[in-house]
Design a protein around this motif. Structure first.
Motif, PDB file in Angstrom:
ATOM      1  N   VAL A  97       0.865  -1.172   0.000  1.00 54.30           N
ATOM      2  CA  VAL A  97       0.000   0.000   0.000  1.00 54.30           C
ATOM      3  C   VAL A  97       0.905   1.227   0.000  1.00 54.30           C
ATOM      4  N   ASP A 101      -1.176   6.146   1.946  1.00 57.12           N
ATOM      5  CA  ASP A 101      -2.332   5.363   2.412  1.00 57.12           C
ATOM      6  C   ASP A 101      -2.045   4.676   3.748  1.00 57.12           C
ATOM      7  N   ILE A 105      -4.726   5.209   6.721  1.00 59.87           N
ATOM      8  CA  ILE A 105      -5.450   4.125   7.386  1.00 59.87           C
ATOM      9  C   ILE A 105      -5.460   4.349   8.901  1.00 59.87           C
ATOM     10  N   TYR A 115     -16.744   9.464   7.653  1.00 61.90           N
ATOM     11  CA  TYR A 115     -17.957   9.672   6.863  1.00 61.90           C
ATOM     12  C   TYR A 115     -18.661   8.333   6.695  1.00 61.90           C
ATOM     13  N   MET A 120     -19.945   8.027   0.927  1.00 60.55           N
ATOM     14  CA  MET A 120     -19.022   7.324   0.050  1.00 60.55           C
ATOM     15  C   MET A 120     -19.657   7.057  -1.315  1.00 60.55           C
ATOM     16  N   LEU A 121     -20.896   6.543  -1.310  1.00 56.97           N
ATOM     17  CA  LEU A 121     -21.525   6.168  -2.576  1.00 56.97           C
ATOM     18  C   LEU A 121     -21.833   7.374  -3.440  1.00 56.97           C
ATOM     19  N   PHE A 127     -17.746  13.780   2.014  1.00 55.34           N
ATOM     20  CA  PHE A 127     -16.768  12.756   1.637  1.00 55.34           C
ATOM     21  C   PHE A 127     -15.513  13.409   1.095  1.00 55.34           C
ATOM     22  N   GLU A 131     -11.897  13.367   3.035  1.00 53.84           N
ATOM     23  CA  GLU A 131     -10.796  12.623   2.413  1.00 53.84           C
ATOM     24  C   GLU A 131      -9.618  13.561   2.162  1.00 53.84           C
ATOM     25  N   LEU A 134      -7.851  14.405   5.394  1.00 54.60           N
ATOM     26  CA  LEU A 134      -7.074  13.251   5.859  1.00 54.60           C
ATOM     27  C   LEU A 134      -5.772  13.133   5.068  1.00 54.60           C
TER      28      LEU A 134
ATOM     29  N   VAL B 229     -20.506   0.796  -7.385  1.00 55.68           N
ATOM     30  CA  VAL B 229     -20.437   0.665  -5.927  1.00 55.68           C
ATOM     31  C   VAL B 229     -19.054   0.174  -5.496  1.00 55.68           C
ATOM     32  N   ARG B 232     -16.427   2.878  -5.761  1.00 57.66           N
ATOM     33  CA  ARG B 232     -16.571   3.856  -4.672  1.00 57.66           C
ATOM     34  C   ARG B 232     -16.031   3.292  -3.359  1.00 57.66           C
ATOM     35  N   ILE B 233     -16.326   2.025  -3.097  1.00 61.41           N
ATOM     36  CA  ILE B 233     -15.803   1.416  -1.872  1.00 61.41           C
ATOM     37  C   ILE B 233     -14.288   1.427  -1.901  1.00 61.41           C
ATOM     38  N   LYS B 235     -12.240   3.318  -3.337  1.00 56.71           N
ATOM     39  CA  LYS B 235     -11.604   4.625  -3.190  1.00 56.71           C
ATOM     40  C   LYS B 235     -12.005   5.330  -1.907  1.00 56.71           C
ATOM     41  N   SER B 236     -12.483   4.569  -0.935  1.00 51.52           N
ATOM     42  CA  SER B 236     -12.893   5.191   0.319  1.00 51.52           C
ATOM     43  C   SER B 236     -12.092   4.597   1.467  1.00 51.52           C
ATOM     44  N   ARG B 237     -12.343   5.117   2.656  1.00 51.90           N
ATOM     45  CA  ARG B 237     -11.639   4.584   3.820  1.00 51.90           C
ATOM     46  C   ARG B 237     -11.968   3.112   4.039  1.00 51.90           C
ATOM     47  N   PHE B 238     -13.205   2.710   3.685  1.00 55.83           N
ATOM     48  CA  PHE B 238     -13.583   1.307   3.904  1.00 55.83           C
ATOM     49  C   PHE B 238     -12.741   0.361   3.043  1.00 55.83           C
ATOM     50  N   ARG B 240      -9.779   0.979   2.005  1.00 58.95           N
ATOM     51  CA  ARG B 240      -8.419   0.956   2.560  1.00 58.95           C
ATOM     52  C   ARG B 240      -8.317   0.025   3.758  1.00 58.95           C
ATOM     53  N   TYR B 241      -9.381  -0.033   4.582  1.00 56.29           N
ATOM     54  CA  TYR B 241      -9.318  -0.927   5.750  1.00 56.29           C
ATOM     55  C   TYR B 241      -9.213  -2.382   5.306  1.00 56.29           C
ATOM     56  N   VAL B 243      -7.935  -3.580   2.516  1.00 52.80           N
ATOM     57  CA  VAL B 243      -6.596  -3.859   2.013  1.00 52.80           C
ATOM     58  C   VAL B 243      -5.593  -3.917   3.171  1.00 52.80           C
TER      59      VAL B 243
END
Ligand SMILES: Nc1ncnc2c1ncn2[C@@H]1O[C@H](COP(=O)(O)OP(=O)(O)O)[C@@H](O)[C@H]1O
Ligand SMILES: [Mg+2]
Lengths: 258, 361
Positions: A97, A101, A105, A115, A120-121, A127, A131, A134, B229, B232-233, B235-238, B240-241, B243
């Motif tokens: 990573v 990143d 994390i 968020y 996110m969606l 968002f 981001e 961060l 979807v 979007r997941i 590229k979000s913090r979720f 990253r968690y 991975v």
């Protein structure tokens, strides 16, 4: 006195098979202090960190945080949510990573970067701004530890010393109140050690408590306010750096075996 | 050596099964594959220029916007295809959905699921039972099929996700078989090996998805939604968690990630997408039977994920496309499909372990 203790470890013990890795250990660290834990290899230092951070559960004793929170029995991520961050002796980064990143994390428990699924969606303004904030803070912290130029590399591509600094940056973004560092200076060259001492000094200014496991006596006396010596799972001695250096039992058990 | 060894190897394995001339054909096919791969990876010095070309290509405007072209082709092509080819391309869509769903586990979290097709089956049978037996429409079935797969995934996720990855692989393998056996034997509900017929096609107030082409477009829309979807997941913090957990579970827990919760949610989401694909499949075929959900199908989907590039959303779709269309182009090889896949996977592991389009983290 009682309420100024950040972490109180009371009579903890843990066994591995027949081996008493920790034997009735009691110690305490006070607000604003840098506590160093020293002791020969296999003394139980890393095991102590594993107990504090919930990776191991002591068979007896209690670990109390800020005089109120019992840590034993909690899971690692719950303990992290209390503001306790720990580095691993043999590094624990996210190798494939990006460096940036890796730090981002670590921002998981910071409310200002959080968020929800809908944000996110739909890529809501929330968002995007969070981001961005961060990413910005991660990049600031990478600058602080001297890795600004390596943001887009993967962590696995970094040199050993750089990885240790990255682990520190990832820890700082969690805004820890208690930082546990397991042999941070091991494997660093003299310049990197100086860099590390400087960084730890600045961390302490931010009122972060630090507990360090370390072998290098010189490094220890530079930064420690208080030293605890472990040997065969037992607390052998504790005191000010100068006292420990002249303590006969410590010299025999620890310095003598080097 | 790079070329001769795999060629000889392939021919040697294939001769007893296929006879000599076909084995040589397989070998040639393999050789062609290797040449293409080495060209793209630039492994051999002679072909390094292609490697250079490739990195130029990757950053070029055209390649970065290739998805627009792909989308345009997927919208226009069905109009020009005969109904047989249209069926093939519709199943590309189903497999792409499956491969994307499985990729959530295998690519992002690094967890192996060897019984993924069970969720496809659960989705398909949910639709079959609800809409053929109880007259519940397609749209509620679509959601319920996904939900049923997600709920059933908990049966396996809750006890095994705390354990190491290997246990999960074995448990999912068992789960896949159990689901198939239950479908095969619970006559009163699933009609056993005969399957369930007369599953209605979906409809909307203004249209019926009765024709192959309208069904293709419906599936395409759902696939696009799913891919959106997932992007979007990712590229979000979720994302990253997830991975982070793949890379180092201890460190993830230590920075505050509830690894068990993230893994469970990913597992359910992965099953949900499998279930949705299953509902579409049942409703397209208008018939389901346990034969469609065998272990080999799980392997097939896994092969798509690995071929395309684990964790790479575009790559995984390319993998699905390749592994559905290739056997159709090589009709004479269809019975040796598994052999060819095995060889293809071995070759990939040797020459391009990161998959056709490469890993994305
Ligand atoms: N998970 C474990 N299982 C069994 N034995 C362990 C485990 N962790 C540590 N030990 C043993 O406990 C003792 C203390 O180890 P450790 O805490 O790593 O020492 P150190 O002071 O060098 O950090 C050693 O003898 C080690 O072999
Ligand atoms: Mg240690």
């Amino acid at each position: 006195m009682e309420n100024s203790a950040i972490l109180s470890i009371n009579n903890i013990s843990i066994m591995f098979g027949g081996l008493k890795a920790l034997d009735n250990v009691t110690l305490e660290t006070k607000k604003g202090e840098v506590l160093c834990i020293i002791g020969p290899n296999g003394a139980g230092k890393t095991t102590l960190f594993n107990c504090i951070t919930g990776f191991l559960r002591p068979s007896a004793g209690s670990i109390v945080y800020r005089g109120a929170v019992e840590l034993t029995g909690k899971k690692p991520h719950e303990i992290a949510a209390h503001g306790i961050y720990r580095s691993f002796q043999n590094l624990a980064l996210f190798a494939n990573v990006s460096v940036s990143d890796n730090v981002m994390i670590g921002g998981i428990n910071r409310k200002e970067f959080s968020y929800g699924i809908t944000d996110m969606l739909l890529r809501t303004p929330r968002f995007r701004s969070r981001e961005a904030a961060l990413r910005h803070e991660a990049s600031d912290l990478l600058g602080f530890v001297g890795l600004a130029g390596k943001k887009d590399r993967t962590a696995g591509e970094l040199a050993y010393g750089e990885r240790k600094l990255l682990e520190l940056a990832r820890g700082l973004i969690t805004r820890p109140q208690l930082l546990l560092l397991d042999e941070p200076a091991a494997g660093l060259n003299p310049t990197e050690k100086i860099e590390l001492v400087r960084a730890i000094g600045r961390i302490r200014e931010q009122a972060i408590n630090v507990i360090i496991i370390e072998h290098d006596m010189r490094f220890v006396s530079d930064i420690a306010n208080w030293i605890v010596v472990l040997d065969y799972g037992k607390k052998l001695a504790e005191g000010l750096p100068d006292d420990i250096k002249n303590n006969q039992a410590v010299i025999e058990a620890y310095l003598g075996t080097r | 050596m790079t070329y001769i060894l795999p060629f000889a190897w392939t021919v040697a394995i294939a001769v007893p099964i296929m006879g000599f001339s076909r084995a040589v054909m397989a070998g040639t096919f393999m050789l062609a594959g290797i040449i293409v791969y080495t060209a793209f990876t630039g492994r051999t010095r002679r072909l390094q220029v292609y490697g250079l070309l490739r990195s130029r290509l990757e950053s070029s405007f055209v390649v970065r916007h290739a998805w627009i072209l792909v989308l345009a082709v997927s919208v226009i092509a069905p109009l020009l295809l005969n109904s047989y080819s249209l069926d093939v391309f519709t199943s590309v869509l189903f497999y792409a959905m499956l491969a994307l769903g499985l990729n959530l586990l295998v690519g992002d979290l690094g967890l192996l699921n060897l019984g993924y097709i069970a969720f496809y089956g659960i989705g398909a049978y949910t639709d079959a039972i609800l809409s053929a037996k109880f007259g519940i429409g397609f749209w509620p079935s679509l959601m319920l099929g996904g939900a049923a797969a997600a709920v059933f995934s908990l049966v396996i996720a809750l006890p095994t996700l705390r354990l190491k990855g290997d246990y999960l692989a074995i448990a999912t393998l068992g789960f896949g078989e159990i689901v198939r056996i239950v479908l095969n034997n619970w006559d009163s509900l699933t009609n056993g090996p005969n399957g369930i017929m007369n599953i209605p096609r979906p409809s909307l107030p203004w249209t019926q998805f009765a024709s192959g082409i309208s069904f293709f477009y419906l599936s395409l829309c759902i696939l696009i939604l799913q891919a959106y979807v997932l992007v979007r997941i990712k590229k979000s913090r979720f994302g990253r968690y997830a991975v982070a957990i793949r890379e180092n579970e201890q460190a993830s827990a230590m920075v505050g990630i509830n690894t068990y919760a993230v893994k469970t949610i990913y597992f359910m989401l992965s099953a949900f997408f499998g279930g949705i694909a299953g509902v579409l499949f049942a409703s397209k075929q208008m018939f389901v039977s346990p034969d469609s959900f065998t272990f080999i199908e799980s392997v097939y989907v896994l092969a798509m994920v690995i071929l395309g590039g684990m964790g790479n959303i575009a790559g995984v779709m390319v993998g699905a496309f390749t592994l559905v269309v290739l056997p159709e182009l090589l009709r004479s090889f269809v019975i040796y499909r598994m052999l060819i896949f095995a060889l293809l996977l071995i070759t990939m592991m040797l020459f391009r372990p990161e998959g056709l389009l490469g890993k994305r983290t």
